[in-house]
Design a protein around this motif. Sequence first.
Motif, PDB file in Angstrom:
ATOM      1  N   ALA A  96       0.833  -1.219  -0.295  1.00 45.01           N
ATOM      2  CA  ALA A  96      -0.203   0.164  -0.194  1.00 45.01           C
ATOM      3  C   ALA A  96       0.820   1.103  -0.389  1.00 45.01           C
ATOM      4  N   GLU A  97       1.450   1.799   1.412  1.00 44.70           N
ATOM      5  CA  GLU A  97       3.014   2.898   0.504  1.00 44.70           C
ATOM      6  C   GLU A  97       3.357   2.217  -0.609  1.00 44.70           C
ATOM      7  N   ALA A  98       4.244   1.219  -0.714  1.00 48.59           N
ATOM      8  CA  ALA A  98       4.843   1.728  -1.725  1.00 48.59           C
ATOM      9  C   ALA A  98       4.001   1.676  -2.792  1.00 48.59           C
ATOM     10  N   THR A  99       3.122   1.870  -3.048  1.00 46.77           N
ATOM     11  CA  THR A  99       1.608   1.626  -4.799  1.00 46.77           C
ATOM     12  C   THR A  99       1.357   3.510  -4.167  1.00 46.77           C
ATOM     13  N   ARG A 100       0.922   3.734  -3.537  1.00 41.09           N
ATOM     14  CA  ARG A 100       0.436   5.222  -3.533  1.00 41.09           C
ATOM     15  C   ARG A 100       0.583   5.974  -4.068  1.00 41.09           C
ATOM     16  N   PRO A 101      -0.933   6.138  -4.181  1.00 41.53           N
ATOM     17  CA  PRO A 101      -1.025   7.418  -6.120  1.00 41.53           C
ATOM     18  C   PRO A 101      -0.591   8.639  -6.136  1.00 41.53           C
ATOM     19  N   ARG A 102       0.273   8.949  -6.520  1.00 43.69           N
ATOM     20  CA  ARG A 102       0.509  10.680  -6.424  1.00 43.69           C
ATOM     21  C   ARG A 102      -0.449  11.797  -6.177  1.00 43.69           C
ATOM     22  N   PRO A 103      -0.494  13.034  -5.202  1.00 43.45           N
ATOM     23  CA  PRO A 103      -0.957  13.589  -5.127  1.00 43.45           C
ATOM     24  C   PRO A 103      -1.156  14.699  -6.160  1.00 43.45           C
ATOM     25  N   ARG A 104      -2.413  15.117  -6.628  1.00 43.55           N
ATOM     26  CA  ARG A 104      -2.604  15.846  -7.461  1.00 43.55           C
ATOM     27  C   ARG A 104      -2.315  17.767  -7.516  1.00 43.55           C
ATOM     28  N   TRP A 105      -1.960  18.168  -6.145  1.00 46.46           N
ATOM     29  CA  TRP A 105      -1.478  19.015  -5.953  1.00 46.46           C
ATOM     30  C   TRP A 105      -0.390  19.864  -7.119  1.00 46.46           C
ATOM     31  N   ALA A 106      -0.204  21.484  -6.942  1.00 44.90           N
ATOM     32  CA  ALA A 106       0.646  21.947  -7.903  1.00 44.90           C
ATOM     33  C   ALA A 106       1.868  22.014  -7.152  1.00 44.90           C
ATOM     34  N   THR A 107       3.263  21.401  -7.404  1.00 48.67           N
ATOM     35  CA  THR A 107       4.222  21.404  -6.756  1.00 48.67           C
ATOM     36  C   THR A 107       5.090  22.297  -6.910  1.00 48.67           C
ATOM     37  N   ALA A 108       5.749  22.917  -5.909  1.00 50.85           N
ATOM     38  CA  ALA A 108       7.068  23.625  -5.655  1.00 50.85           C
ATOM     39  C   ALA A 108       7.978  24.381  -7.147  1.00 50.85           C
ATOM     40  N   SER A 109       8.117  25.223  -7.832  1.00 48.40           N
ATOM     41  CA  SER A 109       9.065  25.282  -8.856  1.00 48.40           C
ATOM     42  C   SER A 109      10.125  26.299  -8.433  1.00 48.40           C
ATOM     43  N   PRO A 110      11.580  25.785  -7.868  1.00 44.72           N
ATOM     44  CA  PRO A 110      12.021  25.480  -9.080  1.00 44.72           C
ATOM     45  C   PRO A 110      11.412  23.919  -7.156  1.00 44.72           C
ATOM     46  N   ALA A 111      11.796  22.820  -8.079  1.00 46.73           N
ATOM     47  CA  ALA A 111      11.476  21.872  -7.820  1.00 46.73           C
ATOM     48  C   ALA A 111      12.071  21.463  -5.779  1.00 46.73           C
ATOM     49  N   ARG A 112      11.634  21.431  -4.987  1.00 44.42           N
ATOM     50  CA  ARG A 112      12.372  20.862  -4.207  1.00 44.42           C
ATOM     51  C   ARG A 112      11.867  19.695  -3.387  1.00 44.42           C
ATOM     52  N   ARG A 113      13.348  19.745  -2.803  1.00 40.91           N
ATOM     53  CA  ARG A 113      12.994  18.189  -1.784  1.00 40.91           C
ATOM     54  C   ARG A 113      13.363  18.151  -0.683  1.00 40.91           C
ATOM     55  N   PRO A 114      12.146  16.929   0.763  1.00 42.87           N
ATOM     56  CA  PRO A 114      12.636  17.038   1.786  1.00 42.87           C
ATOM     57  C   PRO A 114      13.901  16.258   2.237  1.00 42.87           C
ATOM     58  N   ARG A 115      14.555  16.007   3.198  1.00 40.68           N
ATOM     59  CA  ARG A 115      14.988  16.193   3.593  1.00 40.68           C
ATOM     60  C   ARG A 115      15.174  14.736   4.198  1.00 40.68           C
ATOM     61  N   ARG A 116      16.188  13.354   4.123  1.00 40.03           N
ATOM     62  CA  ARG A 116      14.959  12.371   4.638  1.00 40.03           C
ATOM     63  C   ARG A 116      14.860  12.381   5.866  1.00 40.03           C
ATOM     64  N   SER A 117      15.626  13.023   6.867  1.00 40.92           N
ATOM     65  CA  SER A 117      15.413  12.539   8.189  1.00 40.92           C
ATOM     66  C   SER A 117      14.297  14.112   8.891  1.00 40.92           C
ATOM     67  N   GLU A 118      13.399  14.880   7.922  1.00 42.01           N
ATOM     68  CA  GLU A 118      12.393  15.238   8.344  1.00 42.01           C
ATOM     69  C   GLU A 118      11.399  14.149   7.994  1.00 42.01           C
ATOM     70  N   GLN A 119      11.548  12.938   7.094  1.00 41.04           N
ATOM     71  CA  GLN A 119      10.655  12.233   7.117  1.00 41.04           C
ATOM     72  C   GLN A 119      10.685  11.127   8.281  1.00 41.04           C
ATOM     73  N   ILE A 120      11.414  10.790   8.924  1.00 37.20           N
ATOM     74  CA  ILE A 120      11.590   9.847   9.879  1.00 37.20           C
ATOM     75  C   ILE A 120      12.978   9.486   9.966  1.00 37.20           C
ATOM     76  N   SER A 121      13.267   9.356  11.274  1.00 36.19           N
ATOM     77  CA  SER A 121      14.496   9.656  12.372  1.00 36.19           C
ATOM     78  C   SER A 121      15.458   8.450  11.768  1.00 36.19           C
ATOM     79  N   LEU A 122      16.771   9.355  11.376  1.00 36.80           N
ATOM     80  CA  LEU A 122      17.590   7.903  10.827  1.00 36.80           C
ATOM     81  C   LEU A 122      17.795   6.864  11.755  1.00 36.80           C
ATOM     82  N   TRP A 123      17.941   6.975  12.943  1.00 35.87           N
ATOM     83  CA  TRP A 123      18.375   5.740  14.252  1.00 35.87           C
ATOM     84  C   TRP A 123      17.069   4.425  13.475  1.00 35.87           C
TER      85      TRP A 123
END
Length: 270
Positions: A96-123
Amino acid sequence: MLFIALMVPAAMLARGWSLASGRRAVASAGVEFVPVTPEATAQLARQATHAHRVRLLGLLLGLALVVSTVVLFAEASVFLWVPALAVGLLAGVLLAEATRPRPRWATASPARRPRRSEQISLWLLWTMRAAVAGVVLTALLQVDDLASPVVATATAVPLAGWLLAEAALLRVWLRPLPAEGADVPVDEAQRTWTAHLSVAAASVLALLPLGALLLRAAIDLGDQVTSDGAGLLPVALVAGGFSAIIAGLVVAGFLVTWLRPVRQASPALA
Protein backbone atom coordinates in the motif's frame (compact mmCIF):
# COMPACT_ATOMS: atom_id res chain seq x y z
CA MET A 1 24.52 -9.88 32.79
CA LEU A 2 25.23 -10.84 29.18
CA PHE A 3 21.57 -11.67 28.64
CA ILE A 4 20.47 -8.32 30.08
CA ALA A 5 23.07 -6.40 28.06
CA LEU A 6 21.86 -7.92 24.81
CA MET A 7 18.29 -6.85 25.62
CA VAL A 8 19.32 -3.18 25.61
CA PRO A 9 18.92 -2.76 21.81
CA ALA A 10 15.28 -3.81 22.07
CA ALA A 11 14.70 -1.19 24.77
CA MET A 12 16.45 1.47 22.69
CA LEU A 13 14.32 0.61 19.67
CA ALA A 14 11.16 0.84 21.75
CA ARG A 15 12.31 4.27 22.92
CA GLY A 16 12.91 5.36 19.34
CA TRP A 17 9.43 4.35 18.24
CA SER A 18 7.84 6.00 21.26
CA LEU A 19 9.52 9.25 20.19
CA ALA A 20 8.20 8.69 16.67
CA SER A 21 4.68 8.85 18.06
CA GLY A 22 5.44 12.46 18.95
CA ARG A 23 6.34 13.11 15.32
CA ARG A 24 2.96 11.63 14.35
CA ALA A 25 1.18 13.95 16.78
CA VAL A 26 2.98 16.99 15.34
CA ALA A 27 2.13 15.98 11.77
CA SER A 28 -1.52 15.43 12.69
CA ALA A 29 -1.68 18.79 14.43
CA GLY A 30 -0.19 20.46 11.37
CA VAL A 31 -3.00 19.08 9.25
CA GLU A 32 -5.62 20.20 11.75
CA PHE A 33 -4.35 23.78 11.80
CA VAL A 34 -4.74 24.43 8.07
CA PRO A 35 -7.99 25.31 6.28
CA VAL A 36 -9.95 22.43 4.82
CA THR A 37 -9.70 22.49 1.04
CA PRO A 38 -11.55 20.30 -1.46
CA GLU A 39 -8.25 19.23 -3.03
CA ALA A 40 -6.74 18.10 0.27
CA THR A 41 -9.94 16.35 1.34
CA ALA A 42 -10.17 14.48 -1.95
CA GLN A 43 -6.49 13.52 -1.80
CA LEU A 44 -6.74 12.19 1.75
CA ALA A 45 -9.85 10.19 0.89
CA ARG A 46 -8.12 8.78 -2.19
CA GLN A 47 -5.07 7.76 -0.19
CA ALA A 48 -7.15 6.17 2.58
CA THR A 49 -9.21 4.18 0.07
CA HIS A 50 -6.10 2.94 -1.68
CA ALA A 51 -4.46 1.86 1.58
CA HIS A 52 -7.62 0.07 2.73
CA ARG A 53 -7.97 -1.88 -0.51
CA VAL A 54 -4.34 -2.99 -0.70
CA ARG A 55 -4.24 -3.96 2.97
CA LEU A 56 -7.37 -6.03 2.39
CA LEU A 57 -5.48 -7.82 -0.38
CA GLY A 58 -2.71 -8.42 2.16
CA LEU A 59 -5.23 -10.01 4.51
CA LEU A 60 -6.44 -12.27 1.71
CA LEU A 61 -2.82 -13.16 0.94
CA GLY A 62 -2.28 -14.08 4.57
CA LEU A 63 -5.35 -16.30 4.58
CA ALA A 64 -4.14 -17.94 1.36
CA LEU A 65 -0.78 -18.62 3.01
CA VAL A 66 -2.53 -20.17 5.99
CA VAL A 67 -4.49 -22.47 3.69
CA SER A 68 -1.26 -23.37 1.89
CA THR A 69 0.41 -24.37 5.14
CA VAL A 70 -2.57 -26.57 6.00
CA VAL A 71 -2.35 -28.30 2.64
CA LEU A 72 1.41 -28.83 2.92
CA PHE A 73 1.83 -29.68 6.60
CA ALA A 74 -1.64 -30.76 7.81
CA GLU A 75 -1.91 -30.70 11.63
CA ALA A 76 1.68 -29.51 12.04
CA SER A 77 0.78 -26.28 10.25
CA VAL A 78 -1.01 -24.87 13.30
CA PHE A 79 2.25 -23.26 14.43
CA LEU A 80 2.61 -21.52 11.07
CA TRP A 81 -0.82 -19.90 10.92
CA VAL A 82 0.07 -16.75 12.84
CA PRO A 83 3.37 -16.14 10.99
CA ALA A 84 1.70 -16.75 7.62
CA LEU A 85 -1.14 -14.36 8.40
CA ALA A 86 1.31 -11.77 9.72
CA VAL A 87 3.39 -11.96 6.54
CA GLY A 88 0.30 -11.33 4.44
CA LEU A 89 -0.84 -8.38 6.55
CA LEU A 90 2.60 -6.77 6.60
CA ALA A 91 2.98 -7.33 2.87
CA GLY A 92 -0.30 -5.49 2.39
CA VAL A 93 0.97 -2.54 4.43
CA LEU A 94 4.20 -2.36 2.44
CA LEU A 95 2.48 -2.72 -0.93
CA ALA A 96 0.00 0.00 0.00
CA GLU A 97 2.80 2.42 0.85
CA ALA A 98 4.97 1.52 -2.15
CA THR A 99 2.07 2.03 -4.58
CA ARG A 100 0.37 5.08 -3.09
CA PRO A 101 -1.07 7.34 -5.82
CA ARG A 102 0.82 10.58 -6.35
CA PRO A 103 -0.83 13.74 -5.03
CA ARG A 104 -2.42 15.94 -7.66
CA TRP A 105 -1.61 19.33 -6.19
CA ALA A 106 0.80 21.78 -7.77
CA THR A 107 4.48 21.30 -6.95
CA ALA A 108 6.98 23.95 -6.03
CA SER A 109 9.01 25.61 -8.77
CA PRO A 110 11.91 25.07 -8.80
CA ALA A 111 11.38 21.55 -7.48
CA ARG A 112 12.34 21.06 -3.85
CA ARG A 113 12.70 17.77 -2.01
CA PRO A 114 12.65 17.12 1.74
CA ARG A 115 15.54 15.75 3.74
CA ARG A 116 15.24 12.15 4.85
CA SER A 117 15.53 13.15 8.52
CA GLU A 118 12.41 15.30 8.12
CA GLN A 119 10.35 12.19 7.37
CA ILE A 120 11.68 9.66 9.87
CA SER A 121 14.44 9.26 12.42
CA LEU A 122 17.59 7.96 10.76
CA TRP A 123 18.08 5.70 13.79
CA LEU A 124 14.86 3.84 12.98
CA LEU A 125 15.71 3.68 9.29
CA TRP A 126 19.17 2.22 9.80
CA THR A 127 17.90 -0.17 12.46
CA MET A 128 15.61 -1.66 9.82
CA ARG A 129 18.52 -2.02 7.41
CA ALA A 130 20.74 -3.50 10.11
CA ALA A 131 18.06 -6.06 10.97
CA VAL A 132 17.83 -7.14 7.33
CA ALA A 133 21.62 -7.36 7.13
CA GLY A 134 21.58 -9.42 10.32
CA VAL A 135 19.11 -11.86 8.79
CA VAL A 136 21.30 -12.33 5.72
CA LEU A 137 24.47 -12.72 7.79
CA THR A 138 22.87 -15.22 10.16
CA ALA A 139 21.51 -17.22 7.24
CA LEU A 140 24.93 -17.28 5.57
CA LEU A 141 26.51 -18.55 8.77
CA GLN A 142 24.08 -21.46 8.56
CA VAL A 143 25.13 -22.15 4.99
CA ASP A 144 24.51 -25.89 5.34
CA ASP A 145 20.83 -25.19 6.04
CA LEU A 146 20.47 -22.32 3.57
CA ALA A 147 18.59 -24.52 1.11
CA SER A 148 16.08 -25.66 3.73
CA PRO A 149 12.57 -24.17 3.38
CA VAL A 150 12.67 -22.62 6.86
CA VAL A 151 15.95 -20.74 6.45
CA ALA A 152 15.23 -19.80 2.84
CA THR A 153 11.82 -18.37 3.74
CA ALA A 154 13.18 -16.59 6.82
CA THR A 155 15.72 -14.91 4.54
CA ALA A 156 13.57 -14.18 1.48
CA VAL A 157 10.67 -12.56 3.36
CA PRO A 158 12.77 -9.85 5.08
CA LEU A 159 14.61 -9.11 1.84
CA ALA A 160 11.34 -8.68 -0.05
CA GLY A 161 9.96 -6.46 2.71
CA TRP A 162 13.12 -4.36 2.71
CA LEU A 163 12.93 -3.83 -1.06
CA LEU A 164 9.30 -2.69 -0.81
CA ALA A 165 10.14 -0.35 2.06
CA GLU A 166 13.05 1.18 0.18
CA ALA A 167 10.83 1.66 -2.87
CA ALA A 168 8.23 3.48 -0.78
CA LEU A 169 10.89 5.64 0.89
CA LEU A 170 12.46 6.48 -2.45
CA ARG A 171 9.12 7.56 -3.88
CA VAL A 172 8.33 9.97 -1.04
CA TRP A 173 11.86 11.36 -1.15
CA LEU A 174 11.94 11.94 -4.92
CA ARG A 175 8.47 13.48 -5.04
CA PRO A 176 8.80 17.28 -5.17
CA LEU A 177 7.30 19.31 -2.37
CA PRO A 178 4.00 21.06 -3.06
CA ALA A 179 3.75 24.77 -3.67
CA GLU A 180 3.25 27.00 -0.67
CA GLY A 181 -0.20 26.80 0.86
CA ALA A 182 -2.50 24.58 2.86
CA ASP A 183 -1.36 21.51 0.92
CA VAL A 184 2.13 21.57 2.47
CA PRO A 185 1.22 20.21 5.95
CA VAL A 186 -1.01 17.55 4.40
CA ASP A 187 1.78 16.44 2.09
CA GLU A 188 4.30 16.38 4.94
CA ALA A 189 1.93 14.27 7.06
CA GLN A 190 1.46 11.76 4.25
CA ARG A 191 5.21 11.46 3.76
CA THR A 192 5.66 10.93 7.50
CA TRP A 193 2.99 8.23 7.56
CA THR A 194 4.46 6.39 4.57
CA ALA A 195 8.01 6.50 5.95
CA HIS A 196 7.04 5.16 9.37
CA LEU A 197 4.63 2.52 8.09
CA SER A 198 7.18 1.22 5.60
CA VAL A 199 10.07 1.12 8.05
CA ALA A 200 7.96 -0.40 10.82
CA ALA A 201 6.53 -3.16 8.61
CA ALA A 202 9.94 -4.02 7.15
CA SER A 203 11.49 -3.97 10.63
CA VAL A 204 8.95 -6.47 11.94
CA LEU A 205 9.48 -8.70 8.90
CA ALA A 206 13.23 -8.66 9.62
CA LEU A 207 13.41 -8.73 13.42
CA LEU A 208 11.16 -11.73 14.00
CA PRO A 209 12.95 -14.00 11.48
CA LEU A 210 16.28 -12.73 12.81
CA GLY A 211 15.29 -13.83 16.30
CA ALA A 212 14.18 -17.22 15.03
CA LEU A 213 17.42 -17.74 13.10
CA LEU A 214 19.54 -16.75 16.09
CA LEU A 215 17.68 -19.19 18.34
CA ARG A 216 18.09 -21.92 15.74
CA ALA A 217 21.82 -21.19 15.53
CA ALA A 218 22.07 -21.32 19.33
CA ILE A 219 20.41 -24.73 19.43
CA ASP A 220 22.67 -26.09 16.70
CA LEU A 221 25.77 -24.65 18.34
CA GLY A 222 24.76 -25.83 21.79
CA ASP A 223 24.89 -29.42 20.61
CA GLN A 224 28.50 -28.91 19.52
CA VAL A 225 29.82 -27.09 22.58
CA THR A 226 32.25 -29.15 24.57
CA SER A 227 34.10 -26.58 26.69
CA ASP A 228 32.79 -24.15 29.29
CA GLY A 229 34.41 -21.16 27.61
CA ALA A 230 32.64 -21.77 24.34
CA GLY A 231 29.34 -22.03 26.16
CA LEU A 232 28.98 -18.25 26.23
CA LEU A 233 28.29 -18.08 22.51
CA PRO A 234 25.02 -20.07 22.64
CA VAL A 235 23.89 -17.89 25.55
CA ALA A 236 24.66 -14.76 23.52
CA LEU A 237 22.76 -16.14 20.55
CA VAL A 238 19.75 -16.98 22.72
CA ALA A 239 19.78 -13.51 24.27
CA GLY A 240 20.12 -11.91 20.86
CA GLY A 241 17.31 -14.04 19.51
CA PHE A 242 14.91 -13.11 22.29
CA SER A 243 15.96 -9.47 22.01
CA ALA A 244 15.17 -9.45 18.29
CA ILE A 245 11.80 -11.13 18.81
CA ILE A 246 10.82 -8.73 21.59
CA ALA A 247 11.95 -5.78 19.47
CA GLY A 248 9.87 -7.06 16.56
CA LEU A 249 6.77 -7.39 18.73
CA VAL A 250 7.31 -3.90 20.16
CA VAL A 251 7.63 -2.37 16.70
CA ALA A 252 4.51 -4.25 15.62
CA GLY A 253 2.65 -2.61 18.49
CA PHE A 254 3.75 0.84 17.35
CA LEU A 255 2.93 -0.06 13.74
CA VAL A 256 -0.71 -0.57 14.66
CA THR A 257 -0.91 3.03 15.90
CA TRP A 258 0.21 4.31 12.48
CA LEU A 259 -2.43 2.41 10.50
CA ARG A 260 -5.11 5.05 10.99
CA PRO A 261 -4.95 7.30 7.90
CA VAL A 262 -4.24 11.01 7.96
CA ARG A 263 -7.48 12.90 8.58
CA GLN A 264 -8.40 16.54 8.19
CA ALA A 265 -11.21 18.12 10.16
CA SER A 266 -12.17 21.70 10.78
CA PRO A 267 -9.20 23.93 11.65
CA ALA A 268 -8.49 23.93 15.36
CA LEU A 269 -8.33 27.73 15.45
CA ALA A 270 -11.53 28.30 13.52
